[in-house]
Design an enzyme around this catalytic site. Structure first.
Site, mmCIF file in Angstrom:
data_model
loop_
_atom_site.group_PDB
_atom_site.id
_atom_site.type_symbol
_atom_site.label_atom_id
_atom_site.label_comp_id
_atom_site.label_asym_id
_atom_site.label_seq_id
_atom_site.Cartn_x
_atom_site.Cartn_y
_atom_site.Cartn_z
ATOM 1 N N GLY A 212 -1.915 -0.220 -0.415
ATOM 2 C CA GLY A 212 -2.494 -1.551 -0.557
ATOM 3 C C GLY A 212 -3.165 -1.998 0.725
ATOM 4 O O GLY A 212 -3.696 -1.185 1.484
ATOM 5 N N SER A 213 -3.082 -3.282 0.989
ATOM 6 C CA SER A 213 -3.841 -3.839 2.113
ATOM 7 C C SER A 213 -3.327 -3.406 3.480
ATOM 8 O O SER A 213 -3.991 -3.617 4.488
ATOM 9 C CB SER A 213 -3.824 -5.363 2.042
#
Lengths: 386, 626
Positions: free
Chosen positions: B323-324
């Protein structure tokens, strides 16, 4: 031998028949007797079976006997000529083992030449003596005493010894150094130089120790204190001593050795075959075998002392010393006098390359005998077409 | 001519002399052999004959004491316990049933035990001891000793069993020992001892050889049927080496307690400069002692079939889309390709590529963004834009430098590699060409990419330490043998990152936690001097369809657990003089900022409080205490 255009200075060219008569057939018989003892013990080791060892041992011997005669009849100057090339080819094979060798028993020792598998380190034991004999032949006694002249033969010994040590095969490396040392001695190198090298080696021992493989260290430690590894090599030595001792004076009889037949004895067809003989035939049999070897060695000395060329002298005695070390180290090892190193008993132990080495050596010794009257100039054979 | 002849004669003379010298040496050596033969075969013949005929030398091995496993402060994590066992020698017992009856008064023996004992006795020769029962209490041992007259042939033997005082808290790191299986046999005879245990997992497995030690042995003479006649020699074994871990057990306990409320999660706290793993937790866990005792097949099945896979160490073998948390890598790659941190991208809430629309997590968009803001607010469109310019392979190459897509080499079994896709990878493994849209998805840590929590921690450590490729490790040293922390420190190569670029990333991570609108602002550390920096990540486990988006995105809490997002967080502290890094992954936990960040905050506070690396400046209040 036909087809050579030889112009001898002193001894005229001998015919093949003359040469055959010159071969000492008593010694050939002695060699056959040694191989026969080997076959008998291998038969016993396989629990009274020709298979898998005894039969192949005899077949190999028969083939190599032809080779031995062939070597003996070949003109000694051909061996003189080919001494360096043979040495360097073996050295290249040794390097080849480093890269392409087959690993057996945890060490790289074999090279596959397509037709046969070869242990170049074994072949080196012969070609090294050839090369050193060739080199010292060309030196006068004064030259030998100059240190500078010893650099090249030192290289000849240390290069293969280093490679073999790296395989790792401590036993063969030691054999090469011993054989080299013997030739240096025979060539007339001053005795104090040997003492110096021995002192140096003694000082370097702690350093060398760190380069040994763990199993090699273990073998030495086990030798010094057999109880430190009673399951490994120490166990073998203990069992070997029991087998030897229980043989007594007259032995337990052929095929009756309990230690070997109940598999207490390790590697009984190769390194520990002497133990088996001593168990089954007792001290009488063991001393008998040592006696046979002694006769061969005496003959080797006689050949060396009667040769009229220095190359022949060095070659014959160098090879005899070599064979002596085989016999001595092997027997001392199974009696627990030396650490366990993989050195076979010539002509008796099972193994192809070792037999090839032994037979080639005997062939060359006989060759020196046959060509004892030929002189080879110190400067070599320039101009002579051989 | 005559000179040459004299020379030749000299040479021959010298040769003859030397040959005789050598010859006499040989005769001497051969006489030694002969003397030795005489000694062995005549003088000692009788002794050896007896040894060979009636006796064989036999070896009895005694198991070495296994080394302990301790934490960095010397707290024992795996120890040996004295374990008393009752043995019975049938030959001395005469009436076995009667003896067993008598024994039943002291220790509990059920019919199963009795059947086994009788079977063992029948299978062996009558003088071989048979184990009746183990794990006796001291009370039972002394009662057997007192009643020894009524118990002929019964004796108590002390053995060792492995004990793990912290059980599940450390199961994934310390591992466990178990019985030797067929494949484990290496020729070491100690492995064939009945009841011998070797490391099967974790540190017990990785450092099994060092922990194991060397067996002692007793050489005994046995007669032809194997009865011991006499002891010949005895060599005491060498106990195994102790293994000291980098873990701080206090921190480990705390972290385990903190995570245990989650259904399935993992966390790592590490020193960024040495790679010392200070805590490594994966929940749910299991009890390693069960394996040492021997696990019933139903227990084993329930462990293996548990959907939360308690046996797996998720911190090193769980693989998740990062993810981020991956955005730092994309930023670094961008700066190396001369996309400056001040360059601005406009985020309208989406980006169109081809006929596909890629959304930002924030529906209305972030407006104008530069790198620092984009990391702080985790703007997706900014990263779509720079990723499109970089291309997948530039991103992948930076990711590999930071530790993704390969094992980072922690000294624990079953570390997984994760996956870092490239154009070639896709062509080779999926058989299709790489699509531009996949680069955009990759930029926000979604798509094919997989990373382990360990890799996330390592990435953060490599940022914090300014680009040293440290190798994470849980073994600090093998006591008396080697110091692994030192070795790792010396072997860490430099990744060639630019200090200013790294600094700007750390600064943005600071903003994530400590500035308003940062995605982890609500989870910030309030203690002055102890603040953390970090990055949140929320990784989708399913695709949001267009119709779902149109209907409004369903909140995570309303989804079934299996379909919720993974919550991730990577962080470091203290923010102004970073030393400790931490990564947290909560499977299906929801948002990274709301679920993972608070856990990381608590772990980092506790880490700084305990300060195992002695890296924190002394508190200004410390002097005022008295």
């Amino acid at each position: 031998m036909a087809g050579y255009n030889l112009s001898f200075r002193r001894a005229p060219s001998m015919s093949l028949l003359q040469k055959l008569l010159q071969v000492n057939w008593a010694i050939v018989l002695l060699i056959c007797a040694l191989a026969g003892v080997g076959a008998g013990m291998l038969y016993s080791a396989a629990n009274a079976n020709m298979d898998p060892w005894a039969e192949r041992h005899l077949i190999r011997f028969a083939v190599l006997l032809v080779l031995l005669i062939g070597i003996a009849l070949t003109d000694i100057r051909i061996w003189f000529r080919f001494a360096y090339p043979a040495y360097f080819i073996t050295l290249i094979l040794l390097v080849g083992v480093e890269f392409k060798g087959t690993v057996g028993m945890g060490a790289q020792r074999w090279i596959d030449l397509g037709v046969i598998q070869l242990q170049p380190s074994e072949v080196m034991k012969v070609t090294l003596v050839l090369a050193l004999a060739r080199y010292f032949h060309s030196l006068s006694l004064e030259d030998v005493r100059r240190p500078l002249y010893l650099l090249f033969p030192l290289f000849l010994v240390l290069a293969p010894a280093g490679l073999v040590l790296k395989q790792p095969d401590l036993g063969t490396a030691a054999m090469l150094v011993l054989a080299g040392g013997a030739l240096f001695l025979l060539a007339g190198v001053r005795l104090w130089k040997f003492l110096l090298v021995a002192a140096g080696a003694g000082a370097a021992l702690p350093v060398a120790w760190n380069f040994l493989h763990q199993y090699q260290k273990n073998r030495v430690l086990t030798f010094l204190d057999p109880s430190s590894d009673p399951l490994g090599a120490g166990y073998h030595i203990t069992q070997s001593k029991i087998a030897l001792g229980s043989g007594g004076v007259f032995g337990r009889g052929f095929l009756e050795g309990t230690q070997s037949h109940l598999n207490f004895l390790p590697e009984k067809q190769t390194d520990f075959i002497f133990t088996m003989l001593a168990e089954e035939f007792g001290m009488v049999g063991a001393l008998g075998l040592i006696g046979l070897y002694l006769l061969v060695f005496i003959y080797g000395f006689a050949v060396a002392l009667t040769s009229s060329n220095h190359f022949g002298r060095l070659l014959a005695l160098g090879l005899t010393v070599n064979l002596f070390f085989y016999v001595f180290i092997n027997i001392a090892m199974v009696m627990g006098l030396l650490p366990v190193v993989g050195i076979p008993l010539p002509l008796v132990s099972y193994g192809g390359t070792a037999m090839l080495t032994a037979m080639t050596s005997f062939g060359l010794i006989l060759c020196v005998r046959v060509h004892r009257d030929i002189s080879i100039p110190r400067r070599g054979l320039q101009g002579e077409v051989v | 001519m005559s000179r040459a002849r004299t020379e030749e004669q000299n040479r021959q003379k010298s040769f003859t002399r030397r040959a005789l010298l050598l010859g006499s040496a040989k005769v001497g050596l051969l006489s030694v052999l002969g003397a030795r033969l005489y000694y062995l075969q005549v003088v000692d013949a009788e002794r050896y004959r007896l040894l060979a005929e009636d006796n064989r030398i036999s070896m009895r091995l005694s198991a070495p004491r296994r080394g302990r496993i301790i934490d960095r402060n010397g707290i024992a994590l795996a120890v040996n316990r004295q374990n008393y066992q009752v043995h019975l020698v049938a030959e001395q017992a005469q009436d076995v049933d009667q003896t067993l009856d008598a024994l039943t008064h002291i220790i509990h023996l059920d019919s199963e035990d009795r059947v086994r004992v009788k079977r063992d006795i029948a299978a062996r020769r009558s003088f071989v001891p048979v184990r009746v029962k183990d794990n006796l209490t001291w009370d039972q041992v002394s009662r057997i000793a007192v009643n020894s007259v009524e118990l002929p042939g019964v004796f108590v033997e002390a053995g060792q069993s492995r004990h793990y005082p912290y059980g599940p808290t450390l199961a994934h790191i310390v591992g466990y020992v178990g019985a030797v299986s067929e494949q484990d046999l290496t020729g070491d005879p100690v492995l064939e001892l009945p009841g011998f245990r070797i490391g099967k997992n974790g540190i017990e497995k990785v450092h099994d050889e060092e922990l194991r030690g060397r067996a002692g042995n007793t050489q005994v003479e046995v007669n032809a049927v194997g009865r011991v006649m006499q002891q010949i020699s005895r060599v005491e074994g060498q106990p195994g080496h102790d293994v000291e871990l980098t873990l701080d057990m206090g921190l480990q306990n705390y972290a385990h307690q903190r995570l245990i409320g989650e259904r399935s999660a993992s966390a790592i706290v590490m020193d960024a400069f040495t790679g010392d793993v200070l805590s490594l937790v994966s929940v749910p866990s299991y009890d390693p002692s069960a394996f040492t005792r021997g696990l019933s097949s139903s227990d084993w099945r329930s462990l293996v079939e548990d959907p939360l896979s308690p046996l797996s160490n998720k911190a090193i073998s769980g693989q998740y889309a990062p993810g981020s948390t991956f955005k730092m890598v994309v930023s670094l790659a961008a700066m190396e390709h001369h996309i400056g941190p001040q360059e601005e991208v406009y985020c309208p809430g989406y980006m169109d590529l081809g006929n596909h629309r890629f959304h930002c997590w924030r529906r209305g968009g972030h407006g104008r963004m530069h790198m620092r803001d984009a990391i702080k607010q985790s703007c997706d469109v900014y990263f779509y834009d720079i990723a499109k310019r970089l291309g997948i392979d530039a991103i992948a190459s930076m990711a590999r430098r930071m530790g993704f897509g390969q094992t980072v080499g922690i000294d624990l079994p079953s570390e997984r590699t994760g996956l870092m896709p490239t154009e070639d990878w896709k062509l080779a493994n999926i058989g299709e060409r790489w699509q531009g849209g996949e680069t955009l998805i990759q930029a926000i840590g979604q798509g094919y990419m997989l990373a382990t929590p360990l890799q996330l921690a390592v990435m953060t450590a490599r940022l914090v330490n300014g680009g040293k490729a440290i190798r994470p490790h849980v073994t600090r040293r093998i006591v008396g043998v080697e110091n692994i922390t030192e070795e790792v420190k010396e072997e860490s190569p430099d990744l060639g990152l630019m200090p200013l670029q790294v600094k700007s990333i750390l600064d943005a991570m600071d903003a994530v936690c400590n500035e308003q609108r940062g995605t982890a602002y609500s989870a910030r550390i309030h203690l002055p001097g102890w603040e953390m920096g970090g990055k949140t990540g929320t990784s989708q486990v399913r695709r949001i369809t267009a119709s779902e988006r149109a209907a409004g995105i369903v909140r995570n809490e309303d989804l079934p657990w299996r379909r919720r997002d993974h919550a991730l967080f990577v962080g470091y502290a203290p923010v102004h003089n970073p030393r400790y890094v931490c990564s947290v992954v909560v499977e299906h936990g929801g948002g990274g900022g709301s679920v993972a960040a608070p856990i990381a905050r608590d772990l980092l506070i506790e880490t700084q409080r305990r300060d195992p690396m002695d890296a924190m400046p002394p508190s200004p209040l410390a002097g005022l205490k008295e």
